[in-house]
Design a protein around this motif. Structure first.
Motif, PDB file in Angstrom:
ATOM      1  N   LEU A  65       0.833  -1.204   0.000  1.00 15.24           N
ATOM      2  CA  LEU A  65       0.000   0.000   0.000  1.00 15.24           C
ATOM      3  C   LEU A  65       0.865   1.249   0.000  1.00 15.24           C
ATOM      4  O   LEU A  65       1.885   1.321   0.678  1.00 15.24           O
ATOM      5  N   HIS A  66       0.421   2.234  -0.777  1.00 15.62           N
ATOM      6  CA  HIS A  66       0.972   3.579  -0.668  1.00 15.62           C
ATOM      7  C   HIS A  66       0.187   4.316   0.417  1.00 15.62           C
ATOM      8  O   HIS A  66      -0.990   4.017   0.661  1.00 15.62           O
ATOM      9  N   ARG A  67       0.806   5.322   1.020  1.00 20.10           N
ATOM     10  CA  ARG A  67       0.085   6.140   1.985  1.00 20.10           C
ATOM     11  C   ARG A  67       0.666   7.547   1.971  1.00 20.10           C
ATOM     12  O   ARG A  67       1.836   7.744   1.638  1.00 20.10           O
ATOM     13  N   VAL A  68      -0.152   8.513   2.318  1.00 24.43           N
ATOM     14  CA  VAL A  68       0.283   9.889   2.457  1.00 24.43           C
ATOM     15  C   VAL A  68      -0.474  10.492   3.634  1.00 24.43           C
ATOM     16  O   VAL A  68      -1.689  10.334   3.757  1.00 24.43           O
ATOM     17  N   TRP A  69       0.256  11.134   4.540  1.00 22.69           N
ATOM     18  CA  TRP A  69      -0.372  11.762   5.696  1.00 22.69           C
ATOM     19  C   TRP A  69      -0.805  13.178   5.337  1.00 22.69           C
ATOM     20  O   TRP A  69      -0.073  13.914   4.671  1.00 22.69           O
ATOM     21  N   LEU A  70      -1.987  13.563   5.785  1.00 27.06           N
ATOM     22  CA  LEU A  70      -2.563  14.857   5.421  1.00 27.06           C
ATOM     23  C   LEU A  70      -2.621  15.846   6.585  1.00 27.06           C
ATOM     24  O   LEU A  70      -2.333  17.019   6.412  1.00 27.06           O
ATOM     25  N   TYR A  71      -3.006  15.382   7.748  1.00 31.64           N
ATOM     26  CA  TYR A  71      -3.112  16.294   8.882  1.00 31.64           C
ATOM     27  C   TYR A  71      -3.123  15.494  10.174  1.00 31.64           C
ATOM     28  O   TYR A  71      -3.228  14.261  10.169  1.00 31.64           O
ATOM     29  N   ARG A  72      -3.018  16.210  11.282  1.00 32.75           N
ATOM     30  CA  ARG A  72      -3.047  15.597  12.608  1.00 32.75           C
ATOM     31  C   ARG A  72      -4.183  16.224  13.409  1.00 32.75           C
ATOM     32  O   ARG A  72      -4.365  17.438  13.394  1.00 32.75           O
ATOM     33  N   GLU A  73      -4.948  15.393  14.083  1.00 29.58           N
ATOM     34  CA  GLU A  73      -6.045  15.920  14.896  1.00 29.58           C
ATOM     35  C   GLU A  73      -5.847  15.593  16.367  1.00 29.58           C
ATOM     36  O   GLU A  73      -5.183  14.611  16.721  1.00 29.58           O
ATOM     37  N   ALA A  74      -6.421  16.429  17.195  1.00 29.04           N
ATOM     38  CA  ALA A  74      -6.206  16.332  18.641  1.00 29.04           C
ATOM     39  C   ALA A  74      -7.104  15.270  19.263  1.00 29.04           C
ATOM     40  O   ALA A  74      -8.210  15.002  18.777  1.00 29.04           O
ATOM     41  N   PRO A  75      -6.661  14.668  20.375  1.00 26.24           N
ATOM     42  CA  PRO A  75      -7.535  13.780  21.143  1.00 26.24           C
ATOM     43  C   PRO A  75      -8.411  14.615  22.075  1.00 26.24           C
ATOM     44  O   PRO A  75      -7.981  15.651  22.599  1.00 26.24           O
ATOM     45  N   VAL A  76      -9.642  14.175  22.262  1.00 27.60           N
ATOM     46  CA  VAL A  76     -10.552  14.871  23.171  1.00 27.60           C
ATOM     47  C   VAL A  76     -11.172  13.859  24.125  1.00 27.60           C
ATOM     48  O   VAL A  76     -11.230  12.654  23.838  1.00 27.60           O
TER      49      VAL A  76
END
Length: 256
Positions: A65-76
């Motif tokens: 698989l190819h993959r690309v990271w786009l953003y990071r989100e916070a835990p709540v």
């Protein structure tokens, strides 16, 4: 092309851009629970799929698989409105809540033995989507404990009897897209470009927009000046109309 979305994902902007730019290339969106996404990708159920893993974790995507990271989100943290967490304005620290009881949506058993086993390849709609998270919030609303979720999932499932506060001191979640290496090609690469903010008309695009014709390129300023000099009946820069080259302008006498 088929895009597999997971709870909290909002691909509407990408889909709108794609359909405006490439109307000849159909794009559909199906929603699934987060669990089973890699299985769906490898089986070809979806061509491109959202993936979400804990920050800095080694995502088990493998070499296929190819993959690309786009953003990071916070835990709540989600808590009942009667819980002390509700007194915090925007966030709490992990040290403050670590001693509380927590519920893991993946461990909440909502399986009915009389019903067939859940099929990870079947899209889900309405309350069937993120059923484990919904059940966890039901328990949390009763005041029995807390649940940690990605911010986007908590906002998607927001309820009046639940408060949502960011948690400081916990790793977040990396969100990206994945697709099979063997299925890689210009169409998928162009969609990844759209998701990463590529502008229309980019020279990196390898697929046609479907337009009948392209607009003529604008003439460069240098070419315009050359054309103006070559045009008949046009005076050169600095030369007054109707003046005779080498002769003084009319109305003046040659000095003696």
């Amino acid at each position: 092309m088929r895009l597999g979305a997971i709870p909290g994902a909002t691909p509407d902007k990408w889909v709108t851009r794609w359909r405006e730019r490439y109307p000849d290339f159909a794009l559909s969106v199906d929603r699934f629970d987060e669990a089973g996404q890699l299985e769906r990708l490898r089986a070809g159920t979806v061509d491109v799929g959202y993936i979400r893993f804990p920050e800095n974790a080694q995502a088990p995507t493998g070499d296929d698989l190819h993959r690309v990271w786009l953003y990071r989100e916070a835990p709540v943290v989600c808590a009942s409105r009667d819980h002390w967490v509700a007194a915090a304005e925007t966030s709490v620290t992990w040290d403050e809540i670590s001693a509380e009881a927590f519920f893991d949506p993946a461990e909440l058993d909502t399986f009915d033995a009389e019903q067939p086993a859940d099929d990870v390849h079947t899209p889900k709609l309405g309350a069937d989507l993120a059923a484990g998270e919904r059940m966890a919030l039901e328990v949390v609303a009763s005041g029995a404990g807390l649940v940690i979720l990605p911010n986007s999932v908590a906002r998607m499932l927001a309820r009046r009897d639940i408060v949502i506060r960011e948690v400081e001191g916990l790793p977040g979640y990396d969100v990206g897209l994945a697709w099979r290496r063997e299925a890689d090609g210009p169409v998928i690469q162009e969609f990844i470009g759209v998701a990463r903010g590529r502008k229309p008309g980019s020279g990196r695009s390898e697929i046609s927009t479907g337009a009948d014709s392209k607009p003529e390129p604008k003439q460069k300023s240098g070419a315009k000046r050359a054309a103006a000099r070559a045009a008949p009946g046009r005076s050169r820069p600095g030369q007054k109309p109707a003046s005779r080259r080498g002769q003084p302008p009319r109305g003046r006498r040659r000095p003696r």
